[in-house]
Enzyme design. Structure first.
Site, PDB file in Angstrom:
ATOM      1  CG  LEU A 157      -1.940  -1.077   1.394  1.00  0.00           C
ATOM      2  CD1 LEU A 157      -2.650  -0.943   2.738  1.00  0.00           C
ATOM      3  CD2 LEU A 157      -2.952  -1.051   0.264  1.00  0.00           C
ATOM      4  CG  ASP A 158       0.588   4.228  -3.004  1.00  0.00           C
ATOM      5  OD1 ASP A 158       1.467   3.460  -3.426  1.00  0.00           O
ATOM      6  OD2 ASP A 158      -0.303   4.713  -3.715  1.00  0.00           O
ATOM      7  CE  LYS A 159       5.599   8.551   4.929  1.00  0.00           C
ATOM      8  NZ  LYS A 159       6.688   9.558   4.860  1.00  0.00           N
ATOM      9  CB  THR A 161      -2.945   3.982   0.821  1.00  0.00           C
ATOM     10  OG1 THR A 161      -2.903   4.855  -0.311  1.00  0.00           O
ATOM     11  CG2 THR A 161      -4.194   3.121   0.738  1.00  0.00           C
ATOM     12  NE  ARG A 256      -1.923   8.438  -4.804  1.00  0.00           N
ATOM     13  CZ  ARG A 256      -0.666   8.632  -4.422  1.00  0.00           C
ATOM     14  NH1 ARG A 256       0.113   7.618  -4.085  1.00  0.00           N
ATOM     15  NH2 ARG A 256      -0.182   9.864  -4.382  1.00  0.00           N
TER      16      ARG A 256
END
Length: 341
Positions: A157-159, A161, A256
């Site tokens: 997961l993105d930082k 998120t 995104r």
């Protein structure tokens, strides 16, 4: 590359394993493996690594036989040969320091753990951050993951998120979960709050690749890899929409990028145009809150998978964190105010 294997290697017990030295898995070829191709023998000795993965490491020079890289894929194993697995650098744990960082474990057994990742936590070390990541924390809380690629992280997961992700605690579980992810057998659904009034759900099928001018960003481009995102409307507001998003593929920044491509950037997403607050009749309180929201309003709510060992179908759900829910409540109050006028 030939990936043919004589047996179902995942179901075989490892044989001839010896204690690790310098943190790297080592094993000795036993008499029953004498004469097998090295890739087949190594796949039996290093339990949980598929034969195709072993072959890839052999081609990269990451499998040593008696201290030297394998010269040919078709070389044969001989009794007493000492194998050492270096593993490929991006997945290895040897230079990652275990750290006693708090992690929120939703579920754990001998094979897997389900983690609720908070916004702000980087999943694994990179060039800009070598410590204080989820991978550092996993190596402390689940030390057995030293022998699992990327400490068992199967998907990221993105930082900024938040939400659920699955971690493999053994090499066997990791191999099977990676295969399940590639076969699209792991279900992932997200809450996404976007700028824009969306009428109905649909599917976005658009290739994603590196942005041609900004190397920090991804973009919809014909030169990229196919990416498929499904979305449906959960809740509508005057100028915003709460979506439930389901991933079919898993490209970098996929949700995104896809939503921003349709001019519906995720609230708070500065990288893809979501740090805005526009709309006729919007209160100053809501406008200020939207501009101040510090991250993309994206949350991994649901995770569904088949347990890699037992085969049990498992389903996990996590509510969005407080900042996300506070923003939704502010939008709801704004709707009630508008409806009362």
């Amino acid at each position: 590359m030939n990936t043919e294997a004589p047996d179902d290697l995942d179901d075989l017990d490892s044989a001839g394993s010896v204690p690790q030295e310098s943190g790297r898995p080592t094993a000795e070829v036993t008499p029953e493996l004498d004469g097998l191709r090295l890739d087949a023998a190594a796949a039996r000795l290093f339990e949980g690594h598929s034969r195709s993965r072993i072959q890839q490491w052999m081609e990269e020079g990451s499998l040593l036989v008696n201290g030297a890289p394998v010269k040919r894929l078709r070389d044969l194993a001989r009794t007493g040969d000492r194998l050492e697995l270096l593993a490929d650098a991006p997945e290895a744990n040897w230079d990652v320091t275990p750290q006693d960082l708090p992690i929120d474990v939703a579920y754990a057994d001998d094979a897997i753990a389900i983690i609720r990742k908070p916004a702000g936590l980087t999943v694994h070390p990179g060039a800009g951050q070598r410590a204080s990541t989820l991978q550092n924390a996993l190596l402390h809380h689940f030390p057995q993951t030293i022998n699992v690629p990327r400490a068992g992280i199967v998907h990221r997961l993105d930082k900024d998120t938040s939400g659920l992700l699955v971690v493999a605690l053994t090499p066997v579980a990791h191999t099977r979960l990676v295969e399940a992810l590639a076969d699209r057998d792991i279900g992932r659904e997200y809450d996404a709050l976007v700028t824009g009034a969306i009428v109905a759900g649909s599917t976005i099928d658009a290739h994603i690749g590196r942005h041609p001018r900004d190397r920090l960003k991804m973009a919809v481009t014909t030169a990229g890899r196919r990416a498929v995102t499904h979305y449906r409307v959960q809740e509508r507001f005057k100028h915003h929409t709460l979506l439930r998003v389901k991933l079919e593929t898993g490209r970098t920044h996929q949700i995104r990028v896809h939503l921003a491509h349709l001019k519906w950037p995720i609230v708070g997403d500065a990288l893809y145009g979501g740090r805005v607050a526009r709309g006729v009749g919007m209160s100053e309180k809501l406008r200020a809150a939207l501009l101040a929201f510090p991250r993309q309003a994206l949350h991994a709510r649901e995770l569904q998978l088949e347990h890699p060992i037992t085969g049990e179908l498992m389903h996990f759900t996590a509510e969005p964190p407080e900042d996300f829910q506070a923003m939704l409540e502010l939008l709801r109050r704004e709707e009630r105010r508008n409806n009362a006028l």
